[in-house]
Scaffold this active site. Structure first.
Site, PDB file in Angstrom:
ATOM      1  N   ALA A  34      39.522  39.997  44.863  1.00  0.00           N
ATOM      2  CA  ALA A  34      39.571  41.455  45.116  1.00  0.00           C
ATOM      3  C   ALA A  34      40.690  42.140  44.338  1.00  0.00           C
ATOM      4  O   ALA A  34      40.970  43.310  44.566  1.00  0.00           O
ATOM      5  CB  ALA A  34      39.708  41.718  46.611  1.00  0.00           C
ATOM      6  N   TYR A  92      26.394  29.701  34.335  1.00  0.00           N
ATOM      7  CA  TYR A  92      26.603  30.867  35.215  1.00  0.00           C
ATOM      8  C   TYR A  92      25.323  31.193  35.997  1.00  0.00           C
ATOM      9  O   TYR A  92      25.366  31.397  37.217  1.00  0.00           O
ATOM     10  CB  TYR A  92      27.028  32.049  34.342  1.00  0.00           C
ATOM     11  CG  TYR A  92      27.316  33.333  35.076  1.00  0.00           C
ATOM     12  CD1 TYR A  92      28.490  33.495  35.813  1.00  0.00           C
ATOM     13  CD2 TYR A  92      26.425  34.404  35.027  1.00  0.00           C
ATOM     14  CE1 TYR A  92      28.764  34.698  36.461  1.00  0.00           C
ATOM     15  CE2 TYR A  92      26.694  35.598  35.666  1.00  0.00           C
ATOM     16  CZ  TYR A  92      27.866  35.743  36.386  1.00  0.00           C
ATOM     17  OH  TYR A  92      28.134  36.936  37.029  1.00  0.00           O
TER      18      TYR A  92
HETATM   19  P1  NDP Z   1      36.525  40.490  37.238  1.00  0.00           P
HETATM   20  O1  NDP Z   1      36.644  39.531  36.112  1.00  0.00           O
HETATM   21  O2  NDP Z   1      36.791  41.929  37.021  1.00  0.00           O
HETATM   22  O3  NDP Z   1      37.390  39.965  38.459  1.00  0.00           O
HETATM   23  C1  NDP Z   1      37.219  38.659  38.901  1.00  0.00           C
HETATM   24  C2  NDP Z   1      37.950  38.487  40.182  1.00  0.00           C
HETATM   25  O4  NDP Z   1      37.730  37.155  40.634  1.00  0.00           O
HETATM   26  C3  NDP Z   1      39.431  38.675  40.022  1.00  0.00           C
HETATM   27  O5  NDP Z   1      39.946  39.308  41.166  1.00  0.00           O
HETATM   28  C4  NDP Z   1      39.949  37.252  39.903  1.00  0.00           C
HETATM   29  O6  NDP Z   1      41.259  37.088  40.416  1.00  0.00           O
HETATM   30  C5  NDP Z   1      38.988  36.535  40.815  1.00  0.00           C
HETATM   31  N1  NDP Z   1      38.886  35.112  40.536  1.00  0.00           N
HETATM   32  C6  NDP Z   1      38.457  34.503  39.406  1.00  0.00           C
HETATM   33  N2  NDP Z   1      38.506  33.178  39.547  1.00  0.00           N
HETATM   34  C7  NDP Z   1      38.979  32.945  40.797  1.00  0.00           C
HETATM   35  C8  NDP Z   1      39.258  31.785  41.536  1.00  0.00           C
HETATM   36  N3  NDP Z   1      39.058  30.557  41.023  1.00  0.00           N
HETATM   37  N4  NDP Z   1      39.749  31.916  42.786  1.00  0.00           N
HETATM   38  C9  NDP Z   1      39.953  33.137  43.326  1.00  0.00           C
HETATM   39  N5  NDP Z   1      39.710  34.275  42.673  1.00  0.00           N
HETATM   40  C10 NDP Z   1      39.223  34.170  41.418  1.00  0.00           C
HETATM   41  O7  NDP Z   1      35.048  40.236  37.820  1.00  0.00           O
HETATM   42  P2  NDP Z   1      33.896  41.228  38.243  1.00  0.00           P
HETATM   43  O8  NDP Z   1      34.407  42.251  39.180  1.00  0.00           O
HETATM   44  O9  NDP Z   1      33.161  41.614  37.032  1.00  0.00           O
HETATM   45  O10 NDP Z   1      32.933  40.217  39.045  1.00  0.00           O
HETATM   46  C11 NDP Z   1      33.018  40.025  40.430  1.00  0.00           C
HETATM   47  C12 NDP Z   1      31.792  39.232  40.849  1.00  0.00           C
HETATM   48  O11 NDP Z   1      30.620  39.930  40.473  1.00  0.00           O
HETATM   49  C13 NDP Z   1      31.698  37.854  40.181  1.00  0.00           C
HETATM   50  O12 NDP Z   1      31.179  36.926  41.082  1.00  0.00           O
HETATM   51  C14 NDP Z   1      30.728  38.092  39.037  1.00  0.00           C
HETATM   52  O13 NDP Z   1      30.076  36.927  38.670  1.00  0.00           O
HETATM   53  C15 NDP Z   1      29.791  39.092  39.699  1.00  0.00           C
HETATM   54  N6  NDP Z   1      29.039  39.877  38.742  1.00  0.00           N
HETATM   55  C16 NDP Z   1      29.670  40.680  37.820  1.00  0.00           C
HETATM   56  C17 NDP Z   1      28.924  41.392  36.922  1.00  0.00           C
HETATM   57  C18 NDP Z   1      29.522  42.271  35.885  1.00  0.00           C
HETATM   58  O14 NDP Z   1      28.768  42.728  35.001  1.00  0.00           O
HETATM   59  N7  NDP Z   1      30.791  42.589  35.929  1.00  0.00           N
HETATM   60  C19 NDP Z   1      27.447  41.324  36.937  1.00  0.00           C
HETATM   61  C20 NDP Z   1      26.900  40.493  37.943  1.00  0.00           C
HETATM   62  C21 NDP Z   1      27.684  39.791  38.808  1.00  0.00           C
HETATM   63  P3  NDP Z   1      42.559  37.090  39.449  1.00  0.00           P
HETATM   64  O15 NDP Z   1      42.325  38.194  38.461  1.00  0.00           O
HETATM   65  O16 NDP Z   1      43.683  37.332  40.366  1.00  0.00           O
HETATM   66  O17 NDP Z   1      42.577  35.747  38.822  1.00  0.00           O
END
Ligand code: NDP
Length: 247
Positions: free
Chosen positions: A13, A155
């Site tokens: 988040a 993915y």
């Molecule tokens: P972002 O890359 O903007 O953010 C990813 C978030 O996930 C960050 O808060 C990050 O935390 C956290 N994160 C990553 N790896 C871990 C981990 N191992 N443990 C805990 N937290 C983790 O992602 P989006 O907002 O784009 O995506 C959010 C979700 O939506 C994902 O599941 C993605 O697959 C899905 N999604 C996104 C799409 C898109 O086009 N953006 C489309 C379809 C699905 P930190 O930064 O602190 O490491």
């Protein structure tokens, strides 16, 4: 229907879609645990915004692909906010390449974060939901979990796995007032998609009937709705929010 103030955990988040969900739920006055993995400052900013909206919460670090860290995170949330009643499995990563070039470690890390992370968090929250006879689990997958995508075999498999995981758990807990659902976003403007080249963006656009990427704020309202009391008869569902991409 009046909503109670609930304890919510949102994984990943600190940015993007997870952040937008956190802010939307803050408007409903919930107590929100903002999970992050590497961007503590971003998580702190999200908590500040939550507080400005009049809600309370904490930030909590954990890599969702590591069971011990998930256990520790859930203990921390329970000790400071109470039992988790609403869980968003949102943390997710990509590591794209064609199958021919994909390394086993690229496959593993995407499955471990996206699918196993969802399994760990759900497993560790579900007992208390069952005891409380109320709960909401909302898993963020992707439209490519439905239609597949070149360069994303890892993915799309992780996201398709989330679909059948969701349906199975939904059946297991349905009699306990616990719903388990999926939101499958299309392409959304976040750090994940900002790295795409203009050429790729143009090609992706041709797949989307609305001819634009979505915004995190267009995912958050449906994510919030699924957590509400009035959504109690929706379970095991996959809701696409994708500008028509998977029609
Ligand atoms: P972002 O890359 O903007 O953010 C990813 C978030 O996930 C960050 O808060 C990050 O935390 C956290 N994160 C990553 N790896 C871990 C981990 N191992 N443990 C805990 N937290 C983790 O992602 P989006 O907002 O784009 O995506 C959010 C979700 O939506 C994902 O599941 C993605 O697959 C899905 N999604 C996104 C799409 C898109 O086009 N953006 C489309 C379809 C699905 P930190 O930064 O602190 O490491």
């Amino acid at each position: 229907m009046e909503e109670l103030s609930r304890v919510v955990l949102i994984t990943g988040a600190s940015r993007g879609i997870g952040r937008a969900i956190a802010l939307r739920l803050a408007e409903q006055g919930h107590r929100i645990a903002v999970n992050y993995n590497s961007h503590k400052e971003d998580a702190e900013k999200v908590l500040e915004e939550i507080n400005k909206l009049g809600a309370s919460g904490i930030i909590v670090k954990a890599n969702v692909s590591v069971l011990d860290e998930v256990q520790e995170m859930i203990k921390t949330v329970e000790n400071s906010l109470g039992n988790i009643e609403i869980l968003y499995n949102n943390a997710g990563i990509i590591s794209d390449s064609l199958l021919m070039r994909m390394k086993p470690e690229d496959f593993d890390k995407v499955i471990d974060t996206n699918l196993k992370g969802t399994f760990y968090c759900t497993k560790l929250c579900i007992n208390n939901m069952i005891k409380n006879r109320w709960g909401r689990v909302i898993n963020i997958s992707s439209v490519v979990g439905i239609r597949g995508n070149i360069g994303q075999s890892n993915y799309s498999a992780s996201k398709a796995g989330i679909h059948s995981f969701t349906k199975s758990v939904a059946k297991e807990v349905a009699t306990r007032n616990i719903t388990v659902n999926v939101i499958a976003p299309g392409y959304v403007s976040t750090a994940t998609t900002n790295v795409l080249s203009e050429k790729v963006k143009k090609e992706v656009m041709s797949w989307i009937p609305m001819q634009r990427f979505g915004e995190p704020e267009e995912i958050a309202p449906i994510a919030a709705f699924l957590s509400r009391e009035e959504a109690r008869y929706i379970t095991g569902e996959i809701i696409r929010v994708d500008g028509g991409m998977a029609i």
